[in-house]
Design a protein around this motif. Sequence first.
Motif, PDB file in Angstrom:
ATOM      1  N   GLU A 177       0.849  -1.197   0.000  1.00 45.99           N
ATOM      2  CA  GLU A 177       0.000   0.000   0.000  1.00 45.99           C
ATOM      3  C   GLU A 177       0.885   1.247   0.000  1.00 45.99           C
ATOM      4  OE1 GLU A 177      -3.322   1.365  -0.782  1.00 45.99           O
ATOM      5  OE2 GLU A 177      -3.181  -0.789  -0.775  1.00 45.99           O
ATOM      6  N   ILE A 178       1.930   1.257   0.829  1.00 48.61           N
ATOM      7  CA  ILE A 178       2.868   2.391   0.898  1.00 48.61           C
ATOM      8  C   ILE A 178       3.536   2.590  -0.460  1.00 48.61           C
ATOM      9  CG2 ILE A 178       5.080   3.146   1.885  1.00 48.61           C
ATOM     10  CD1 ILE A 178       4.157   1.693   4.512  1.00 48.61           C
ATOM     11  N   LEU A 179       4.012   1.502  -1.051  1.00 49.88           N
ATOM     12  CA  LEU A 179       4.710   1.615  -2.333  1.00 49.88           C
ATOM     13  C   LEU A 179       3.768   2.047  -3.463  1.00 49.88           C
ATOM     14  CD1 LEU A 179       7.229  -1.287  -1.996  1.00 49.88           C
ATOM     15  CD2 LEU A 179       7.795   1.084  -2.493  1.00 49.88           C
ATOM     16  N   LYS A 180       2.532   1.537  -3.469  1.00 57.78           N
ATOM     17  CA  LYS A 180       1.571   1.948  -4.501  1.00 57.78           C
ATOM     18  C   LYS A 180       1.366   3.461  -4.468  1.00 57.78           C
ATOM     19  CE  LYS A 180      -2.186  -0.428  -3.943  1.00 57.78           C
ATOM     20  NZ  LYS A 180      -3.369  -1.309  -3.951  1.00 57.78           N
ATOM     21  N   LYS A 181       1.223   3.997  -3.269  1.00 59.66           N
ATOM     22  CA  LYS A 181       1.017   5.447  -3.133  1.00 59.66           C
ATOM     23  C   LYS A 181       2.284   6.212  -3.518  1.00 59.66           C
ATOM     24  CE  LYS A 181      -2.993   5.524  -0.282  1.00 59.66           C
ATOM     25  NZ  LYS A 181      -3.470   4.861   0.891  1.00 59.66           N
ATOM     26  N   ALA A 182       3.448   5.664  -3.189  1.00 59.73           N
ATOM     27  CA  ALA A 182       4.712   6.309  -3.570  1.00 59.73           C
ATOM     28  C   ALA A 182       4.876   6.304  -5.090  1.00 59.73           C
ATOM     29  CB  ALA A 182       5.884   5.603  -2.894  1.00 59.73           C
ATOM     30  N   ILE A 183       4.501   5.204  -5.721  1.00 61.30           N
ATOM     31  CA  ILE A 183       4.552   5.110  -7.183  1.00 61.30           C
ATOM     32  C   ILE A 183       3.653   6.190  -7.793  1.00 61.30           C
ATOM     33  CG2 ILE A 183       3.825   3.675  -9.142  1.00 61.30           C
ATOM     34  CD1 ILE A 183       4.765   1.215  -7.355  1.00 61.30           C
ATOM     35  N   GLN A 184       2.469   6.360  -7.232  1.00 64.13           N
ATOM     36  CA  GLN A 184       1.528   7.380  -7.711  1.00 64.13           C
ATOM     37  C   GLN A 184       2.102   8.786  -7.501  1.00 64.13           C
ATOM     38  OE1 GLN A 184      -1.178   6.883  -9.522  1.00 64.13           O
ATOM     39  NE2 GLN A 184      -1.490   9.090  -9.675  1.00 64.13           N
TER      40      GLN A 184
END
Length: 169
Positions: A18-25
């Motif tokens: 979840e953290i990485l998905k938001k960072a990717i965004q």
Amino acid sequence: MAYLFRQATADDLAQIWEILKKAIQRRKEDGSNQWQDGYPNPTVIQSDIAKGAGYVLADGDHIAGYCAIMINDEPAYADIDGKWLTEGDFVVYHRVAIAEDYLGKGLAQKMLAHIEDFALSNKINSLKVDTNFDNNGMLNILNKMGYVYCGEVSFRGAPRKAFEKVLTT
């Protein structure tokens, strides 16, 4: 606030992703092409955890940040267009990301300080890292934390800025 820096477990995977998905965004919204090619992904994170390389900055049951830490495990670093400050053993880290709710609190710097402790506890005084040319947040943090620009390395066909910090014991 006391944060715990510890190895990630399989139970942490959902929060980490979840953290990485938001960072990717966030990288995309910043106009960066870093992390816009399907990497990192849950399989990469599972592999980090399985190898014992995944680490989290935990705030109780919440994960505030994630990174992967390895010793001497970055083949791309052997082929640098430039020159590293040191030869020999080094700690490398990748996939540094802070949870949305924890942004702006200096936690990336706190995590990097824990990585320095990790290196010293393993009797290694060299930290190496790379980042995208347009990742201004990470570039600023590396500058603040005393990293030296050493040249370029290539990942998945793209040039990246490579940095090293030599720790004093």
